[in-house]
Design a protein around this motif. Structure first.
Motif, mmCIF file in Angstrom:
data_model
loop_
_atom_site.group_PDB
_atom_site.id
_atom_site.type_symbol
_atom_site.label_atom_id
_atom_site.label_comp_id
_atom_site.label_asym_id
_atom_site.label_seq_id
_atom_site.Cartn_x
_atom_site.Cartn_y
_atom_site.Cartn_z
ATOM 1 N N PRO A 1 0.817 -1.209 0.000
ATOM 2 C CA PRO A 1 0.000 0.000 0.000
ATOM 3 C C PRO A 1 0.857 1.267 0.000
ATOM 4 N N CYS A 2 2.202 1.079 0.054
ATOM 5 C CA CYS A 2 3.108 2.214 0.237
ATOM 6 C C CYS A 2 3.123 3.101 -1.014
ATOM 7 N N ILE A 3 2.732 4.363 -0.844
ATOM 8 C CA ILE A 3 2.719 5.302 -1.970
ATOM 9 C C ILE A 3 4.130 5.504 -2.504
ATOM 10 N N CYS B 1 10.715 2.480 1.089
ATOM 11 C CA CYS B 1 10.667 3.615 2.011
ATOM 12 C C CYS B 1 11.249 3.166 3.358
ATOM 13 N N SER C 1 10.077 2.504 6.137
ATOM 14 C CA SER C 1 9.334 1.525 6.929
ATOM 15 C C SER C 1 8.784 0.379 6.088
ATOM 16 N N VAL D 1 7.202 -1.195 16.152
ATOM 17 C CA VAL D 1 5.768 -1.221 15.840
ATOM 18 C C VAL D 1 5.065 -2.321 16.635
ATOM 19 N N TYR E 1 2.675 10.665 25.981
ATOM 20 C CA TYR E 1 2.746 11.044 24.551
ATOM 21 C C TYR E 1 3.335 12.438 24.414
ATOM 22 N N GLU F 1 6.936 13.532 22.799
ATOM 23 C CA GLU F 1 7.038 14.555 21.757
ATOM 24 C C GLU F 1 8.096 15.588 22.118
ATOM 25 N N LYS G 1 11.876 16.403 20.355
ATOM 26 C CA LYS G 1 12.185 17.708 19.784
ATOM 27 C C LYS G 1 13.536 18.241 20.252
ATOM 28 N N PHE H 1 17.889 10.424 15.907
ATOM 29 C CA PHE H 1 16.717 9.713 15.389
ATOM 30 C C PHE H 1 16.730 9.684 13.858
ATOM 31 N N SER I 1 4.176 10.647 2.878
ATOM 32 C CA SER I 1 4.171 9.259 3.340
ATOM 33 C C SER I 1 5.351 8.969 4.268
ATOM 34 N N LEU I 2 6.296 9.921 4.370
ATOM 35 C CA LEU I 2 7.379 9.769 5.346
ATOM 36 C C LEU I 2 7.076 10.559 6.624
ATOM 37 N N PHE J 1 6.186 16.430 11.020
ATOM 38 C CA PHE J 1 7.377 16.851 11.779
ATOM 39 C C PHE J 1 7.565 18.356 11.664
ATOM 40 N N THR K 1 5.217 16.039 16.364
ATOM 41 C CA THR K 1 6.251 15.002 16.276
ATOM 42 C C THR K 1 5.682 13.597 16.467
ATOM 43 N N GLY K 2 4.750 13.473 17.410
ATOM 44 C CA GLY K 2 4.180 12.155 17.700
ATOM 45 C C GLY K 2 3.490 11.563 16.484
ATOM 46 N N LEU K 3 2.645 12.385 15.843
ATOM 47 C CA LEU K 3 1.951 11.919 14.648
ATOM 48 C C LEU K 3 2.935 11.680 13.509
ATOM 49 N N VAL L 1 6.017 10.562 13.788
ATOM 50 C CA VAL L 1 6.630 9.241 13.992
ATOM 51 C C VAL L 1 5.648 8.143 13.579
ATOM 52 N N LEU M 1 5.565 7.944 9.888
ATOM 53 C CA LEU M 1 6.820 7.408 9.347
ATOM 54 C C LEU M 1 6.880 5.893 9.510
ATOM 55 N N LEU M 2 6.448 5.401 10.678
ATOM 56 C CA LEU M 2 6.565 3.968 10.963
ATOM 57 C C LEU M 2 5.555 3.132 10.182
ATOM 58 N N THR M 3 4.483 3.770 9.688
ATOM 59 C CA THR M 3 3.453 2.982 9.020
ATOM 60 C C THR M 3 3.350 3.300 7.532
ATOM 61 N N CYS M 4 4.459 3.810 6.946
ATOM 62 C CA CYS M 4 4.439 4.140 5.515
ATOM 63 C C CYS M 4 3.314 5.118 5.203
ATOM 64 N N LEU N 1 -0.338 3.347 5.854
ATOM 65 C CA LEU N 1 -0.659 2.465 4.721
ATOM 66 C C LEU N 1 -1.103 3.266 3.495
ATOM 67 N N GLY N 2 -0.599 4.496 3.400
ATOM 68 C CA GLY N 2 -0.905 5.310 2.224
ATOM 69 C C GLY N 2 -2.207 6.081 2.346
ATOM 70 N N ALA O 1 -1.686 9.358 4.492
ATOM 71 C CA ALA O 1 -0.909 10.322 3.707
ATOM 72 C C ALA O 1 -1.822 11.105 2.772
#
Lengths: 135, 136
Positions: free
Chosen positions: A36-38, A47, A49, A77, A103, A107, A111, A119, B85-86, B91, B96-98, B100, B103-106, B109-110, B113
């Motif tokens: 599904p990765c764009i 990419c 991930s 994950v 959370y 964050e 930063k 990172f 998608s990155l 960022f 930042t939380g969102l 990450v 980034l971790l889920t491509c 899943l598109g 994005a």
């Protein structure tokens, strides 16, 4: 982002994530090549991930080393997907906001300049490795 | 000579007294200028609130307002289209939380994005409002 919004978002995200992993574990049996990765679909290269789902599936079957070799982010994950539902349940049932506070704290930590640089270097290194592996 | 010195002390004393208890308010021209140059950084529904708050704010806030790190919604939209998608758009605006998560889920899943192409400019404006809120 408010507490309730974050929790709703995490809830929906977890449902989506779990159903995707389940679906993928079913589809993998037929060796169906789908991503599904764009980013990968447009550029043709992996990419940062890419391979996380495969890594999580390998971890589910007990292959820790192969999971790390597939994509180390899969461990992150998998950890998030196992810890967050329990934490969410705890917070919602006891009407607390420990998850929200951590959370926000995470964050803030991310930063911090040197942590952010570290990172991004790690992510970039993993990305280079992903491309090299040809995921 | 002594008389002049006395008068100087007297004047400086009165000057001090009048200025000590007088907090100058931001004049409406400055507020209008701020709103005119920065309207595109905020949601339309917040503009009136910003005007009201700025008009009662004191003048010492002005340099702080100028130094507020506001992000351009158009820039974040462009970043979202090319590197969404990155998670780089998230960022950039300070989520930042969102970022990450994306980034971790491509990029979710598109799907996330693509959804973010439509949400990012409003999210940027909301973040700008959060930044401004600290000074108001």
């Amino acid at each position: 982002m408010t507490r309730n919004r974050l929790y709703l978002f995490l809830f929906l995200g977890l449902i989506a994530g779990y159903s995707y992993v389940l679906w993928e574990s079913y589809v993998r049996i037929f060796n169906h090549p789908f991503t599904p990765c764009i980013f990968k679909n447009t550029t043709g290269i992996a990419c940062p991930s890419c391979g996380v789902t495969r890594s999580v599936l390998l971890l589910m079957h007990g292959g820790l080393t192969s999971a790390i070799l597939m994509n180390p982010l899969g461990l992150v994950v998998a950890a998030i997907m196992t810890i967050t539902p329990l934490w969410l349940l705890y917070d919602v049932s006891f009407k607390k906001n420990t998850l929200y506070n951590s959370y926000k704290k995470t964050e803030k930590v991310l930063k911090t300049p040197w942590i952010a640089i570290l990172f991004f270097i790690l992510i970039a290194a993993n990305w280079a490795w992903n491309i090299h592996k040809g995921l | 000579m002594i008389y002049i010195a006395h008068q100087k002390i007297f004047y400086s004393f009165t000057f001090l007294l009048t200025n000590l208890y007088y907090i100058p308010k931001m004049d409406s021209q400055k507020v209008d200028m701020f709103l005119m140059t920065n309207a595109k950084y905020f949601q339309a529904k917040h503009l009136n609130y910003i005007r009201e708050r700025l008009q009662v704010a004191d003048d010492s806030k002005w340099p702080l307002l100028q130094s507020a790190d506001l992000k351009d919604p158009t820039t974040s939209l462009i970043i979202s289209i090319f590197a969404g998608s990155l998670g780089i758009d998230r960022f950039i605006i300070g989520d930042t939380g969102l970022g990450v998560g994306k980034l971790l889920t491509c990029g979710g899943l598109g799907i996330w994005a693509i959804v973010d192409w439509f949400l990012i400019s409003d999210a940027t404006k909301a973040k700008n409002m959060e930044k401004l809120q600290m000074f108001l």
